[in-house]
Design a protein around this motif. Structure first.
Motif, mmCIF file in Angstrom:
data_model
loop_
_atom_site.group_PDB
_atom_site.id
_atom_site.type_symbol
_atom_site.label_atom_id
_atom_site.label_comp_id
_atom_site.label_asym_id
_atom_site.label_seq_id
_atom_site.Cartn_x
_atom_site.Cartn_y
_atom_site.Cartn_z
ATOM 1 N N ARG A 1 0.831 -1.064 0.057
ATOM 2 C CA ARG A 1 0.093 0.049 -0.049
ATOM 3 C C ARG A 1 0.895 1.282 0.146
ATOM 4 N N GLY A 2 1.938 1.167 0.684
ATOM 5 C CA GLY A 2 3.034 2.357 0.778
ATOM 6 C C GLY A 2 3.458 2.821 -0.511
ATOM 7 N N ILE B 1 2.049 2.378 -3.513
ATOM 8 C CA ILE B 1 1.024 2.486 -4.631
ATOM 9 C C ILE B 1 0.321 3.533 -4.366
ATOM 10 N N ARG C 1 -0.303 8.524 6.613
ATOM 11 C CA ARG C 1 0.960 7.717 6.054
ATOM 12 C C ARG C 1 2.003 7.466 7.169
#
Lengths: 49, 248, 229, 248
Positions: free
Chosen positions: B90-91, B93, B119
């Motif tokens: 996830r980080g 994209i 984030r």
């Protein structure tokens, strides 16, 4: 107890007939559910052809 | 000493994953009831490439993109990004849809600060601040107006700033040019072309990897200048793949 | 630590959104006011003070339950608008933080409503606690949290379902039966004050246990329903 | 994909028919015991014989919810690992939820028919009836929620989550209602606690018979759902393999 007493629905103010209603309700519901399953089973069989 | 270790690690990374694509689909299908949005699609998106996906409405473009983003899972087949599942990456994209994906009641700066905060602290430092991202897309970071009152073009740019500030290695854009006038669209293309040249500074591909873009659009001429691969989809299948040198 | 900071971020964001729009609190306030008025018309509180004391705990919680149901769906609607939820799902952070932040925000909203409604309640129904009034400071937050934590969860669960306005009470009410039982009984015991003081303690303990169990389950399963698609 | 060759489908059908026959025989024996053989209860007379059908349904209504919970947990476990097994678990979950509702409905209905002559009222808000009503509500709401959330994978996941909540809620609300009702005057329940040994044959035959019946119905409903899933899979496969109608 006898069959005669089982089906004896009697006057509505007393409640001996509740026994009959209870047994009938059980069979109607259980049987109805199985019948519903059977009906859907046949419907799916048709859908596959 | 540290540098040596680092170099070794990088060399190992290159050696072990020379063919690792940024995203790879293997015999992927997605079925909704009796409607197949994707039908046995197998393709891969090279690291550092910029792919433009063309196709009519309902051809499966958005489904494919959302699948690579990890937002929907395939009915059959498998999707991999950077060798693992999208959920684990996830980080790295970022996904931007034609909806702005911003809170209407907050201003652009507040929206971006909120998402930057989510984030975590490690990422916030390397990416550049929300202010920088907003400046990069040509917006005033101190604008107090809530996003709900922005024009369509401004909203789209804020949306782009939201994904750019997360410093993604794989950028997924769903219809980024829709509802934009030609000028704004061209500016967005320039921004994306610039984005591709940014070096990667963190993560396993730091210093060696290159950024990948996948975008879907109706307007082929707008995306054409940056795209090196054009992929046409039709009725849930890939109809054609065309590779060429990008203009920019 | 980092997790707490995430929760705080989500919470602050929700408070800020509510502060800018104010649709949730205003709607809830007026709705619960309406419920209280309708009940007082139906029961004539001045005529029967004893009965009023016995049922007012229940009326208070019913008003709050109905009012919070109207809001809980709204609290996720703002995530769905503009597809922000997709952005939330892409964030590399634990999804349960999003849930916890939103549940806490909803707790804050309902608490505000309680603070406004409670004095009105005292005026309209002419009740004051005959038991230990301070116990309400434990009962109210525990009871509200029980409603809000499950409500927030089921509202999120119903997000993609059709008839989601109907789905929330349909799921929330049966699941909340033990909590409603506890909070109404505890409140009634405090207001009437005619049972031994051990009784409300027991209900408060049950309520606390319910809160702990269901908060845990919600946190564990939230990721599953968020990424159900 | 060839699904059911006749030779394979005969075995389960014969087994089901045999099971059905055994269940009917046991139920017939149970009926004979309950109506004709067991002595009439002294205070209530013949109406007490409702009890022999009421008790099995009340007990079994507490068993099937656990099947539902176990199946839902299995579904959540297999969801990403083995979709076809997960669908099987889901079929079991929906079957057990429906059977639960049927059995609890009958338990409530027969209980009510017995309550009128026994207590003089159709419905008493005592601990037992209230808890069964809550149980009934939980699984009806589960079934309605299933309907609302659609028959896709997403709907199954949401249903499984609701099932876990319901299963956790069942013991809590049972305890809560019991504690609640112990402080209130409730109609005294005479009978099953101090059951005379002469009534045992009717009780045991009926419990056995209805258990056989219940699990058979569970199996039938499960295979019906499985069949539907298989048809859906075929439709999905057809949709995936459908040829492109557009001429290239």
């Amino acid at each position: 107890m006898t069959w005669h007493k089982f089906f004896d629905l009697g006057p509505l103010s007393s409640h001996p007939h509740n026994l009959f209603y209870a047994y009938a309700a059980v069979w109607i519901l259980q049987g109805g559910y199985v019948a519903w399953i059977a009906k859907n089973w046949l419907a799916t069989s048709k859908a596959r052809r | 000493m540290d540098e040596m270790v680092l170099e070794k690690a990088q060399a190992a990374a290159i050696a072990t994953q020379p063919q690792t694509a940024a995203a790879e689909l293997r015999e992927v299908s997605k079925v909704y009831g009796a409607f197949a949005a994707l039908r046995n699609v197998s393709t891969s998106f090279e690291m550092g490439s910029c792919t433009m996906i063309l196709g009519e409405n309902g051809a499966g473009k958005s489904t494919l993109l959302r699948m690579v983003a990890g937002l929907i899972s395939p009915s059959r087949g498998s999707v991999a990004t950077f060798g693992t599942t999208p959920q684990e990456q996830r980080g790295r994209i970022a996904y931007m849809s034609h909806a702005p994906m911003l809170y209407d009641e907050l201003s652009a700066g507040e929206n971006l600060r909120y998402f930057a905060g989510l984030r975590g602290d490690g990422c916030g430092l390397c990416t550049g601040s929300p202010e920088m991202a907003l400046r990069a897309v040509g917006l005033d970071p101190h604008l107090k107006r809530p996003v709900g009152q922005y024009s369509q073009g401004m909203r789209q740019r804020t949306s782009l700033a939201r994904v750019l500030q997360s410093d993604p290695e794989l950028l997924l854009l769903d219809e980024p040019f829709s509802n934009l006038d030609v000028e704004s669209a061209e500016m967005m293309v320039t921004l994306l072309a610039d984005f591709r040249t940014w070096p990667i500074t963190s993560g396993p591909m730091a210093g060696i990897g290159r950024r990948t873009i996948i975008l879907t659009t109706h307007q082929a001429h707008l995306g054409a200048p940056i795209a090196d691969t054009t992929l046409t989809m039709r009725a849930g299948k890939i109809a054609s793949v065309l590779k060429r040198e990008p203009a920019i | 630590m980092n997790y707490l900071r995430q929760v705080t971020r989500h919470l602050l964001k929700d408070l800020q959104l509510e502060w800018r729009s104010r649709d949730a609190i205003n709607g809830m306030l007026f709705f619960s006011l309406l419920v209280v008025v309708v009940f007082s018309i139906a029961f004539d509180p001045t005529g029967n003070p004893t009965t009023t004391r016995q049922i007012s705990g229940g009326i208070l919680w019913i008003a709050l339950l109905f009012a919070s149901v109207t809001t809980l769906n709204q609290s996720w609607a703002r995530e769905v608008r503009n597809s922000v939820l997709d952005a939330q799902r892409m964030v590399p952070a634990p999804p349960s933080a999003l849930f916890l932040g939103k549940a806490l925000a909803n707790l804050a909203f309902v608490t505000v409503v309680e603070l406004v409604i409670a004095p009105l309640f005292v005026i309209f129904f002419n009740v004051h606690a005959l038991g230990n009034g301070w116990m309400l400071t434990a009962i109210m937050p525990l009871g509200t949290w029980a409603l809000v934590v499950n409500g927030t969860f089921f509202a999120a669960l119903g997000l993609r379902a059709k008839n989601r306005e109907l789905l929330l009470p349909l799921l929330l009410f049966p699941i909340s039966v033990p909590a409603i039982l506890s909070m109404v009984n505890a409140t009634t015991d405090v207001l009437t004050g005619d049972v031994d003081p051990i009784q409300p303690y027991f209900w408060i303990k049950l309520l606390a246990a319910y809160d702990i169990i269901f908060t845990t389950v919600c946190l564990l399963l939230f990721e599953t329903i968020l990424h159900a698609e | 994909m060839q699904l059911e060759t006749p030779s394979r489908s005969v075995v389960p059908r014969v087994a089901a028919a045999a099971w059905f026959a055994v269940a009917l025989v046991v139920l017939a024996i149970g009926f004979r015991q309950a109506i004709f053989l067991v002595p009439t209860e002294a205070t209530m007379g013949n109406v007490q014989r409702i009890f022999y059908y009421h008790l099995p349904h009340a007990i079994l209504g507490m068993v099937f919810p656990y099947v539902n919970c176990a199946a839902s947990l299995a579904f959540l476990y297999w969801r990403r690992r083995d979709p076809w097994k997960a669908l099987g678990a889901d079929a079991l979950a929906v079957a057990s939820a429906e059977v639960t509702v049927i059995f609890v409905t009958i338990g409530l209905l027969t209980g009510s028919l017995w309550a009128k002559p026994a207590w003089g009222i159709w419905w008493a808000w005592d601990a037992r009836t209230t808890t069964y009503l809550i149980l009934w509500m939980l699984y009806v709401s589960y079934l309605i929620a299933r309907k609302f959330s659609g028959g896709n994978d997403e709907g199954h996941t949401l249903a499984a989550v609701i099932s876990v909540f319901a299963a956790i809620d069942v013991p809590i609300s049972f305890m809560a209602i019991r504690w609640w009702r112990t402080q209130h005057p409730a109609p005294v329940f005479g009978g099953d606690g101090s059951l005379d040994a002469s009534f045992y044959p009717a009780v045991w035959w009926n419990i056995a018979g209805w258990a056989l019946w219940g699990f058979l119905v569970l199996g039938l409903r499960y295979s019906l759902e499985r069949r539907r899933q298989r048809i859906q899979e075929e439709a999905a496969l057809e949709a995936i393999e459908a040829s492109l109608e557009i001429t290239q």
